[in-house]
Design a protein around this motif. Structure first.
Motif, PDB file in Angstrom:
ATOM      1  N   ASP A 102       0.953  -1.179   0.195  1.00 45.41           N
ATOM      2  CA  ASP A 102       0.035  -0.116   0.024  1.00 45.41           C
ATOM      3  C   ASP A 102       0.900   1.134  -0.038  1.00 45.41           C
ATOM      4  N   HIS A 103       1.913   1.217   0.680  1.00 50.18           N
ATOM      5  CA  HIS A 103       3.109   2.345   0.762  1.00 50.18           C
ATOM      6  C   HIS A 103       4.168   2.191   1.357  1.00 50.18           C
ATOM      7  N   PHE A 104       5.219   2.640   0.674  1.00 52.19           N
ATOM      8  CA  PHE A 104       6.521   2.483   1.122  1.00 52.19           C
ATOM      9  C   PHE A 104       7.133   3.615   2.009  1.00 52.19           C
ATOM     10  N   TYR A 105       7.736   3.470   2.738  1.00 53.00           N
ATOM     11  CA  TYR A 105       8.503   4.264   3.578  1.00 53.00           C
ATOM     12  C   TYR A 105       9.832   4.228   3.966  1.00 53.00           C
ATOM     13  N   GLY A 106      10.722   5.285   4.238  1.00 51.56           N
ATOM     14  CA  GLY A 106      12.136   4.805   4.082  1.00 51.56           C
ATOM     15  C   GLY A 106      12.596   4.656   5.554  1.00 51.56           C
ATOM     16  N   LYS A 107      14.031   4.944   5.604  1.00 52.99           N
ATOM     17  CA  LYS A 107      14.288   4.751   7.077  1.00 52.99           C
ATOM     18  C   LYS A 107      14.162   5.602   7.977  1.00 52.99           C
ATOM     19  N   PHE A 108      13.690   7.019   7.472  1.00 52.05           N
ATOM     20  CA  PHE A 108      13.540   8.199   8.483  1.00 52.05           C
ATOM     21  C   PHE A 108      12.184   8.549   8.535  1.00 52.05           C
ATOM     22  N   ASN A 109      11.370   8.571   7.263  1.00 53.79           N
ATOM     23  CA  ASN A 109      10.072   9.155   7.352  1.00 53.79           C
ATOM     24  C   ASN A 109       9.064   8.123   7.683  1.00 53.79           C
ATOM     25  N   TRP A 110       9.157   7.080   8.451  1.00 50.77           N
ATOM     26  CA  TRP A 110       8.219   6.051   8.857  1.00 50.77           C
ATOM     27  C   TRP A 110       6.985   6.783   9.584  1.00 50.77           C
ATOM     28  N   LYS A 111       7.406   7.812  10.272  1.00 53.82           N
ATOM     29  CA  LYS A 111       6.871   8.698  11.248  1.00 53.82           C
ATOM     30  C   LYS A 111       5.391   8.846  10.386  1.00 53.82           C
ATOM     31  N   GLU A 112       5.592   9.316   9.393  1.00 53.49           N
ATOM     32  CA  GLU A 112       4.371   9.690   8.421  1.00 53.49           C
ATOM     33  C   GLU A 112       3.222   8.447   8.111  1.00 53.49           C
ATOM     34  N   LEU A 113       3.770   7.184   8.383  1.00 51.34           N
ATOM     35  CA  LEU A 113       2.566   6.230   8.446  1.00 51.34           C
ATOM     36  C   LEU A 113       1.601   6.538   9.332  1.00 51.34           C
TER      37      LEU A 113
END
Length: 433
Positions: A102-113
């Protein structure tokens, strides 16, 4: 599929694990039931925290995503999200190849999840977390990123420049965790020894360790992932003087021949490496050194490998791991060297190296027979209680198997007399008053 349940799966290193624990806390405060590496994956939301370091780890991450993608098609799970190093490194390729995510997050922006789900990200809980480890120990991540330029390593590509966390934040986190029953802290970073250079313009790891050591209730501090070049030698004084700083240093040396150290861009020589090891052993009597070595890097000759074997025989590391070179896209080695060592030669060298280390490990462990050690009891199994000495880090080092003829409590320290030893296990009995 269980509504309001989140399953979080962590692949890779303990640094990833800390990120997962922080994410779990954010889900929990938003009312979700959260499970980590569950036996049954059936959450309304599933998050995979991936590793992207070398080929084998990347393959494991991809296989897990494909498996979960299939479960999603079958209606066994709900939304599937991917975060971590693999998606930080290969985001656009993954988005094209894995549409089931559904969506990919990186090493640092996972808080946007959290906010993407329409929930509130609680900044005041940014470093709060739900521990996935036994309640008596925790990993403490003191920094992110890496400023080294080793030829083979993709970590700086993924994580960027080194970012130290402020000492005050780390000390406060330790106090919080001690209040919850944590007694043992594994300090981790891609490079512990660089800590403070960006924030304080100096190598501040010795001061940080002293400040954490001063916190009441901290029983053990153990150091992981040091770098040998410009090693902060004052750390040895701290280790020698402080009872709750374990006489243990995890320092990846990778190789010993000057030819290979130069090709690997390690900025250290063979002579300097031997001198550092000698200084560690002389200034901290009884220290146990863990290292990681690499075989099969481009340009490694038979003579280089023989030099490495001789190094292992001479240094007699108490703990050692090794891995074969992986030709990683984007690295200096990928751009400038040919991957010229056949895979079967890499594997043969790896096997030879580890056979020598197994004999050394057996000798080291046998030298402990009849001696008494302070042991942290981690868990109870069917036949034994299982614990560790100050020289043993969770997951990677030998364990102490303690006879079950007494009533012992996991999470407590005991004096244990060693009765027998194998290469990677000790056997003992608890000495109760």
């Amino acid at each position: 599929m269980r509504k309001n349940k989140v399953d979080i799966i962590t692949l890779g290193c303990s640094k990833n694990l800390v990120d997962s624990e922080q994410l779990m806390r954010q889900f929990a405060v938003n009312g979700y039931k959260v499970e980590h590496d569950p036996h049954k994956i059936n959450g309304e939301i599933v998050v995979v925290n991936t590793c992207g370091f070398i080929g084998d780890a990347q393959e494991e991450s991809i296989e897990m995503i494909l498996e979960l993608g299939q479960a999603k098609k079958q209606g066994k799970i709900g939304k599937l999200f991917v975060m971590g190093c693999l998606s930080e490194r290969f985001l656009h390729d993954l988005e094209k190849e894995l549409p089931e995510v559904d969506h990919f997050y990186g090493k640092f922006n996972w808080k946007e999840l959290i906010s993407d789900l329409g929930k509130a990200y609680h900044q005041e809980l940014a470093y709060d977390r739900i521990l996935t480890t036994p309640k008596h120990y925790a990993y403490l991540k003191i920094g992110e990123g890496c400023n080294r330029t080793c030829s083979y390593c993709s970590i700086p590509i993924i994580t960027g420049a080194y970012q130290s966390r402020p000492m005050e934040d780390l000390v406060n986190e330790v106090k919080l965790l001690v209040g919850r029953g944590v007694k043992e802290f594994q300090l981790i970073a891609q490079d512990l020894t660089f800590y403070g250079v960006d924030l304080y313009k100096r190598m501040a790891l010795p001061e940080l360790v002293e400040r954490i050591s001063d916190v009441p209730g901290v029983e053990w501090i153990r150091l992981h992932y040091g770098y040998p070049t410009h090693f902060p030698l004052d750390l040895l004084r701290v280790m020698r003087e402080r009872e709750n700083v374990c006489k243990y240093m995890d320092i990846a040396l990778q190789h010993i021949s000057d030819n290979m150290l130069k090709l690997m861009r390690r900025n250290i020589t063979k002579a300097e490496t031997y001198e550092l090891i000698e200084r560690m052993r002389s200034e901290v009597p009884g220290i146990h050194l863990r290292t990681t070595l690499m075989v099969g890097h481009p340009g490694e000759t038979d003579a280089d490998f023989e030099e490495l074997l001789e190094f292992v025989r001479k240094a007699r590391f108490e703990r050692m791991g090794a891995f074969a070179y992986s030709h990683e896209e984007g690295t200096y080695a990928y751009k400038h060297y040919t991957d010229d060592i056949p895979q079967e030669v890499k594997q043969e060298r790896l096997d030879t190296l580890m056979r020598i280390q197994e004999r050394i490990s057996l000798d080291v462990n046998r030298s402990k027979i009849d001696k008494v050690f302070k042991v942290m009891l981690d868990r109870e199994e069917e036949d034994f209680f299982v614990g560790r000495t100050e020289y043993d880090s969770p997951e990677v080092d030998p364990e102490v198997l303690i006879r079950k003829d007494q009533v012992l409590t996991p999470g407590e320290f005991y004096q244990v007399q060693i009765e027998d030893a194998q290469a990677f296990e000790l056997y003992g009995k608890a000495l109760l008053k």
